[in-house]
Design a protein around this motif. Structure first.
Motif, mmCIF file in Angstrom:
data_model
loop_
_atom_site.group_PDB
_atom_site.id
_atom_site.type_symbol
_atom_site.label_atom_id
_atom_site.label_comp_id
_atom_site.label_asym_id
_atom_site.label_seq_id
_atom_site.Cartn_x
_atom_site.Cartn_y
_atom_site.Cartn_z
ATOM 1 N N THR A 1 -4.514 -0.320 -13.495
ATOM 2 C CA THR A 1 -3.692 0.487 -14.388
ATOM 3 C C THR A 1 -2.434 -0.273 -14.765
ATOM 4 N N ALA A 2 -2.183 -0.419 -16.049
ATOM 5 C CA ALA A 2 -1.049 -1.211 -16.504
ATOM 6 C C ALA A 2 0.279 -0.545 -16.142
ATOM 7 N N ASP A 3 0.332 0.781 -16.188
ATOM 8 C CA ASP A 3 1.615 1.441 -15.930
ATOM 9 C C ASP A 3 1.363 2.830 -15.353
ATOM 10 N N ARG A 4 1.736 3.030 -14.117
ATOM 11 C CA ARG A 4 1.652 4.349 -13.497
ATOM 12 C C ARG A 4 2.675 4.412 -12.380
ATOM 13 N N ALA A 5 3.018 5.607 -11.983
ATOM 14 C CA ALA A 5 4.004 5.779 -10.923
ATOM 15 C C ALA A 5 3.397 5.385 -9.574
ATOM 16 N N LEU A 6 4.261 5.053 -8.647
ATOM 17 C CA LEU A 6 3.828 4.706 -7.295
ATOM 18 C C LEU A 6 3.368 5.974 -6.590
ATOM 19 N N THR A 7 2.134 5.990 -6.113
ATOM 20 C CA THR A 7 1.587 7.178 -5.459
ATOM 21 C C THR A 7 1.847 7.137 -3.948
ATOM 22 N N ARG A 8 1.548 8.255 -3.289
ATOM 23 C CA ARG A 8 1.685 8.295 -1.825
ATOM 24 C C ARG A 8 0.730 7.303 -1.181
ATOM 25 N N GLY A 9 -0.457 7.166 -1.779
ATOM 26 C CA GLY A 9 -1.412 6.192 -1.258
ATOM 27 C C GLY A 9 -0.882 4.770 -1.369
ATOM 28 N N ASP A 10 -0.230 4.464 -2.503
ATOM 29 C CA ASP A 10 0.374 3.138 -2.673
ATOM 30 C C ASP A 10 1.447 2.898 -1.614
ATOM 31 N N ALA A 11 2.294 3.901 -1.421
ATOM 32 C CA ALA A 11 3.380 3.768 -0.449
ATOM 33 C C ALA A 11 2.832 3.536 0.956
ATOM 34 N N LYS A 12 1.770 4.252 1.301
ATOM 35 C CA LYS A 12 1.143 4.085 2.612
ATOM 36 C C LYS A 12 0.576 2.676 2.758
ATOM 37 N N THR A 13 -0.087 2.199 1.716
ATOM 38 C CA THR A 13 -0.657 0.850 1.749
ATOM 39 C C THR A 13 0.429 -0.204 1.928
ATOM 40 N N LEU B 1 -4.039 0.022 12.686
ATOM 41 C CA LEU B 1 -3.427 0.689 11.543
ATOM 42 C C LEU B 1 -4.099 0.266 10.238
ATOM 43 N N ARG B 2 -4.542 -0.986 10.169
ATOM 44 C CA ARG B 2 -5.152 -1.472 8.933
ATOM 45 C C ARG B 2 -6.532 -0.863 8.676
ATOM 46 N N ARG B 3 -7.076 -0.156 9.689
ATOM 47 C CA ARG B 3 -8.341 0.542 9.468
ATOM 48 C C ARG B 3 -8.203 1.593 8.374
ATOM 49 N N TRP B 4 -6.968 2.091 8.184
ATOM 50 C CA TRP B 4 -6.742 3.167 7.232
ATOM 51 C C TRP B 4 -6.506 2.656 5.809
ATOM 52 N N LEU B 5 -6.497 1.357 5.645
ATOM 53 C CA LEU B 5 -6.312 0.789 4.314
ATOM 54 C C LEU B 5 -7.650 0.739 3.569
ATOM 55 N N HIS B 6 -7.587 0.759 2.257
ATOM 56 C CA HIS B 6 -8.790 0.721 1.422
ATOM 57 C C HIS B 6 -8.849 -0.598 0.656
ATOM 58 N N GLU B 7 -10.056 -0.981 0.257
ATOM 59 C CA GLU B 7 -10.228 -2.178 -0.553
ATOM 60 C C GLU B 7 -9.422 -2.046 -1.846
ATOM 61 N N THR B 8 -8.987 -3.181 -2.404
ATOM 62 C CA THR B 8 -8.142 -3.114 -3.596
ATOM 63 C C THR B 8 -8.950 -2.644 -4.807
ATOM 64 N N PRO B 9 -8.326 -1.865 -5.705
ATOM 65 C CA PRO B 9 -9.026 -1.427 -6.923
ATOM 66 C C PRO B 9 -9.504 -2.595 -7.777
ATOM 67 N N VAL B 10 -8.748 -3.694 -7.800
ATOM 68 C CA VAL B 10 -9.139 -4.852 -8.599
ATOM 69 C C VAL B 10 -10.462 -5.420 -8.095
ATOM 70 N N PHE B 11 -10.585 -5.610 -6.774
ATOM 71 C CA PHE B 11 -11.825 -6.166 -6.236
ATOM 72 C C PHE B 11 -12.987 -5.200 -6.437
ATOM 73 N N GLU B 12 -12.735 -3.906 -6.241
ATOM 74 C CA GLU B 12 -13.803 -2.921 -6.430
ATOM 75 C C GLU B 12 -14.307 -2.939 -7.872
ATOM 76 N N ALA B 13 -13.397 -3.097 -8.827
ATOM 77 C CA ALA B 13 -13.801 -3.144 -10.230
ATOM 78 C C ALA B 13 -14.613 -4.401 -10.526
ATOM 79 N N LEU B 14 -14.184 -5.529 -9.949
ATOM 80 C CA LEU B 14 -14.934 -6.774 -10.134
ATOM 81 C C LEU B 14 -16.334 -6.658 -9.543
#
Length: 425
Positions: free
Chosen positions: A5-17, A209-222
């Protein structure tokens, strides 16, 4: 592109990551750097007692340097699989590879118990640590940059960079605490192990703690588009992205000067050149490391607003001026060391420009490999040569360290100008 996403607000998920990634980076960098704070004790315990002190230190620091030499290979291998199979897997593997040897160093028998096997095992542990840190910093920068919107990449890189320098701060505070609580005899007897054992536990906590992280959206899209690198990523980087590699290596030179000279080497240099008491330099080091940690985050926020060129044009001269101020001011007024050191450390926060430029210099298909190859090879070269170059310069001029930082910073600034011009075309 850098983000989905080119422009969006920082989400709670982003902050957690960002929070979990930065915390993990701090704990992993603590594990890597804590060795240097206890190098003298380790030298006495892991080498023959009749060996001259200078040779003990030389071999001890040689083992420390071996960790840096292992960085490029470890970083390139992990980056290869990071571009092929996913960022998260390698992001978790790097911290596991750091936690295990750190814990083992804390529990390892010394020369008195197992003879020459002790330094050999110590060397092996440092090689594993070096390979781990080679994948950690580049992988972490790519991971956080690909999790946020394009207009939040600076903040993401700043928080992660602040986490890495925060690991140095943790190591410094731990070393200060150990030396304050225990006598030299107690430290040599058992207390030197405490920081390593705690560091190993820290590592496993960070891995959990890193178990709770998700794969990056960029890699998932690729992966969804079946657009992952078809060839070897490092081959593609060297064939198709040479300007990005050169720019990334040159800005990394600026980073090594700021970290190795200003943050890590200045305490010893001040003791050597100006006979400043060790305790004063240690307090100054803590102040400088706190400064760079906070400033790295603020610089990241400025990058999102003003871009790399404007921020570097303002920040690079500030780093040069405060470094000269530190070395000139301490020569005439040693009592001002702590204040001057804090200012120079804060100015060194400009290093956030480095990951910001690197993650934008390569496409998603080979971003991990491009950043890792450029950063680790440059750090192995410049990080290894910097102490030697600075030591040689000091023999001719007490301002040698400041001259080196100024020269490297100008090189880094030139690389950012090149990067900005490329983005315009």
């Amino acid at each position: 592109m850098t983000a989905i996403t080119a422009d969006r607000a920082l989400t709670r998920g982003d902050a957690k990551t960002l929070a979990l990634a930065s915390l993990g980076g701090a704990l992993e960098f603590y594990d890597f750097i804590i060795y240097v704070f206890f190098a003298v004790v380790i030298g006495k315990l892991f080498f023959p007692p009749d060996m001259p002190v200078w040779l003990q230190l030389l071999q001890t620091y040689g083992i420390f340097a071996a960790g840096y030499l292992a960085r490029p290979l470890g970083g390139i291998i992990m980056a290869h699989f990071g571009d092929k199979t996913g960022r998260k897997r390698m992001f978790t593997l790097s911290i596991f590879m750091m936690a295990v040897p750190t814990l083992l160093i804390g529990a390892m028998p010394t020369y008195a118990t197992i003879g020459y096997a002790a330094p050999i095992l110590l060397l092996i542990m440092r090689l594993f640590q070096g390979a781990a840190i080679g994948g950690e910093a580049p992988g972490a920068w790519v991971f956080v940059a690909e999790h946020v919107s394009d207009k939040r990449v600076g903040l993401a890189c700043g928080l992660l960079t602040g986490g890495l320098t925060g690991g140095i701060l943790l190591g410094s505070l731990m070393a200060t605490a150990i030396n304050a609580i225990y006598t030299p005899e107690e430290i040599a007897g058992f207390a030197w192990r405490i920081p390593f054992l705690i560091g190993g536990v820290f590592g496993f906590v960070a891995m959990y703690l890193r178990r709770w992280l998700h794969e990056t959206p960029v890699f998932e899209a690729l992966r969804a588009r079946k657009a992952l690198a078809a060839d070897m990523p490092v081959k593609q980087v060297l064939r198709d992205h040479k300007p990005g590699v050169v720019i990334s290596m040159l800005v990394t030179w600026m980073l090594t000067a700021a970290v190795v000279v200003v943050i890590l080497s200045t305490p010893a240099l001040m003791q050597q050149i100006h006979k400043v008491p060790a305790l004063t330099t240690l307090i100054g080091s803590v102040a400088a490391t706190l400064g760079i940690t906070v400033a790295a985050i603020l610089v990241g926020m400025l990058l999102d607003r003003f871009g790399a060129l404007k921020v570097t044009l303002a920040g690079a001269p500030l780093l040069i001026l405060t470094t000269y101020g530190l070395y000139i001011g301490t020569a005439t007024h040693p009592e001002n060391l702590i204040t001057l050191y804090a200012l120079a450390g804060t100015a060194a926060g400009i290093i956030t420009v480095v990951p910001y430029v690197m993650v934008r210099s390569f496409p998603g298909t080979v971003r991990f490999t491009g950043v890792s190859f450029s950063y680790n090879v440059a750090y192995a070269i410049f990080g290894g040569l910097t102490p030697v170059a600075v030591s040689a310069l000091v023999k001719f001029n007490n301002l040698g360290p400041a001259h080196y930082v100024a020269f490297s910073t100008v090189i880094g600034l030139s690389a950012v100008v090149w990067f900005a011009n490329q983005k315009k075309n």
